[in-house]
Motif scaffolding. Structure first.
Motif, mmCIF file in Angstrom:
data_model
loop_
_atom_site.group_PDB
_atom_site.id
_atom_site.type_symbol
_atom_site.label_atom_id
_atom_site.label_comp_id
_atom_site.label_asym_id
_atom_site.label_seq_id
_atom_site.Cartn_x
_atom_site.Cartn_y
_atom_site.Cartn_z
ATOM 1 N N PRO A 138 0.849 -1.289 -0.015
ATOM 2 C CA PRO A 138 -0.089 0.138 0.078
ATOM 3 C C PRO A 138 0.827 1.211 0.014
ATOM 4 C CG PRO A 138 0.078 -0.831 2.164
ATOM 5 C CD PRO A 138 0.978 -1.851 1.416
ATOM 6 N N ILE A 139 1.765 1.305 -1.054
ATOM 7 C CA ILE A 139 2.245 2.517 -1.330
ATOM 8 C C ILE A 139 2.145 3.351 -2.425
ATOM 9 C CG2 ILE A 139 5.109 3.209 -1.512
ATOM 10 C CD1 ILE A 139 4.468 2.122 1.281
ATOM 11 N N ASP A 140 2.095 4.610 -2.058
ATOM 12 C CA ASP A 140 1.497 5.438 -3.273
ATOM 13 C C ASP A 140 2.793 5.890 -4.152
ATOM 14 O OD1 ASP A 140 -1.159 5.774 -2.567
ATOM 15 O OD2 ASP A 140 -0.466 6.950 -0.774
ATOM 16 N N ALA A 141 4.013 6.031 -3.694
ATOM 17 C CA ALA A 141 5.112 6.560 -4.085
ATOM 18 C C ALA A 141 6.204 6.026 -3.359
ATOM 19 C CB ALA A 141 4.982 8.338 -4.381
ATOM 20 N N ALA A 142 7.458 5.977 -4.219
ATOM 21 C CA ALA A 142 8.809 5.621 -3.679
ATOM 22 C C ALA A 142 9.839 6.288 -3.910
ATOM 23 C CB ALA A 142 9.245 3.908 -3.747
ATOM 24 N N ILE A 143 10.806 6.862 -3.089
ATOM 25 C CA ILE A 143 11.883 7.440 -3.516
ATOM 26 C C ILE A 143 13.125 6.402 -3.550
ATOM 27 C CG2 ILE A 143 13.153 9.248 -2.787
ATOM 28 C CD1 ILE A 143 10.410 10.055 -3.407
ATOM 29 N N ARG A 144 13.631 6.107 -4.664
ATOM 30 C CA ARG A 144 14.605 5.209 -5.072
ATOM 31 C C ARG A 144 15.741 5.704 -5.754
ATOM 32 N NH1 ARG A 144 10.901 0.080 -7.317
ATOM 33 N NH2 ARG A 144 9.782 -0.277 -5.504
ATOM 34 N N TYR A 145 16.603 5.124 -5.367
ATOM 35 C CA TYR A 145 18.105 5.222 -6.189
ATOM 36 C C TYR A 145 17.833 3.942 -7.254
ATOM 37 C CZ TYR A 145 20.513 7.922 -2.708
ATOM 38 O OH TYR A 145 21.009 8.970 -1.849
#
Length: 311
Positions: A138-145
């Motif tokens: 249930p994640i709307d957005a992910a900050i990722r490398y």
């Protein structure tokens, strides 16, 4: 189905006493305006206007309809204004996943300021160095490398030119020196970050335009990026971190950038969402906030170097 534009034309005609004048005011052709009035009269089964060759006035039925039509259009206008206001005021919830080190030490203060500007938005932060499955969690957005391997995901750049840097504490360098060559790097204690349970056996650098692999080893490895940075600050070895993670420590001198002439592997930062529909106004606003904050941390514009087999 009654068209709002037809109702607006009818009211403007009643106010001006002329269908031609109403059509001109609304940028309609006379033929389209006449067709709209006939369409409404056919739908309602009444003659709204009494027409002569020289004048046009409301019929008795039209006189009774007019106040109700004005009230209806006013209510619709108020509803549209309320919807527009809701769009400008972020509400609801936004669940964001982000790396532990970057999240705790860089992004978290920015997120707190963002939430203060949008007090009706509930922000939920998930800190983990594992890439969350956005299709299931249930994640709307992910900050990722790094660019997502899954092409169905939407990756929006935040810091596309970010790269990794070789760092150590002044105490470590004073005690053990800094590597002058890749061969010397192998002799130092490498503080390694584990991804998906794998401990890297080599680090890669771009030297004189060519990519080289340097075998590394050491007793310290962790699946948490913040732990690796803490070890480096404690003088336990050399770390290979994204510059965004250690920008504050480099600026303060708590960590030293070793071998700045060795280009580090790219570590571009993205906001990743499951699809375009999930790019909500809240997610867009958060991205704009992060772009503004990250801009001063970006390196000067230089030709981008791509590691072989990496994005």
């Amino acid at each position: 189905m009654t068209r709002l534009a037809d109702l607006e034309l009818l009211l403007r005609t009643a106010d001006l006493g002329s269908l031609t004048a109403a059509a001109r005011a609304l940028d309609w052709s006379p033929a389209a305006a006449s067709a709209a009035v006939k369409r409404l009269e056919a739908q309602w089964g009444v003659a709204v206007f009494v027409r002569t060759t020289r004048s046009l006035r409301l019929s008795a039925e039209g006189e009774r309809l007019l106040p109700h039509l004005r009230q209806a259009l006013q209510c619709i206008g108020e509803a549209q204004a309320e919807v527009a206001a809701q769009r400008s005021t972020l509400r609801g919830g936004l669940q964001v996943a982000m790396p532990s080190d970057l999240g705790r030490n860089v992004l978290l203060p920015w997120l707190e300021a963002f939430q203060q500007r949008h007090p009706e938005l509930a922000l939920r932060v998930h800190l983990s160095d594992r890439n969350t499955d956005l299709m299931r969690a249930p994640i709307d957005a992910a900050i990722r490398y790094g660019t997502p391997a899954d092409a169905s995901l939407v990756a929006l750049p935040l810091a596309p030119d970010s790269a990794r840097v070789l760092v150590a504490s002044p105490a470590y360098v004073a005690a053990h020196g800094a590597p002058e060559t890749l061969a010397q790097l192998c002799q130092h204690e490498a503080l390694r970050f584990m991804l998906n349970g794998e401990v890297p056996r080599c680090w890669r650098f771009c030297i004189d335009g060519q990519w080289h692999e340097a075998p590394v080893s050491g007793r310290h490895s962790a699946n948490d990026g913040e732990v690796v940075k803490r070890w480096a600050l404690a003088g336990l070895g050399i770390a290979y971190k994204s510059r965004l993670d250690v920008a504050a420590e480099l600026d303060s001198g708590r960590l030293l950038h070793l071998r700045p002439d060795w280009g580090g592997e790219p570590s571009p930062l993205y906001m990743v969402v499951p699809g375009r529909r999930q790019l909500t106004p809240a997610a867009r606003a958060l991205r704009e906030c992060l772009l503004q904050q990250l801009a001063p941390l970006q390196p000067a514009a230089t030709p981008r170097r791509h590691a072989p087999g990496r994005s």
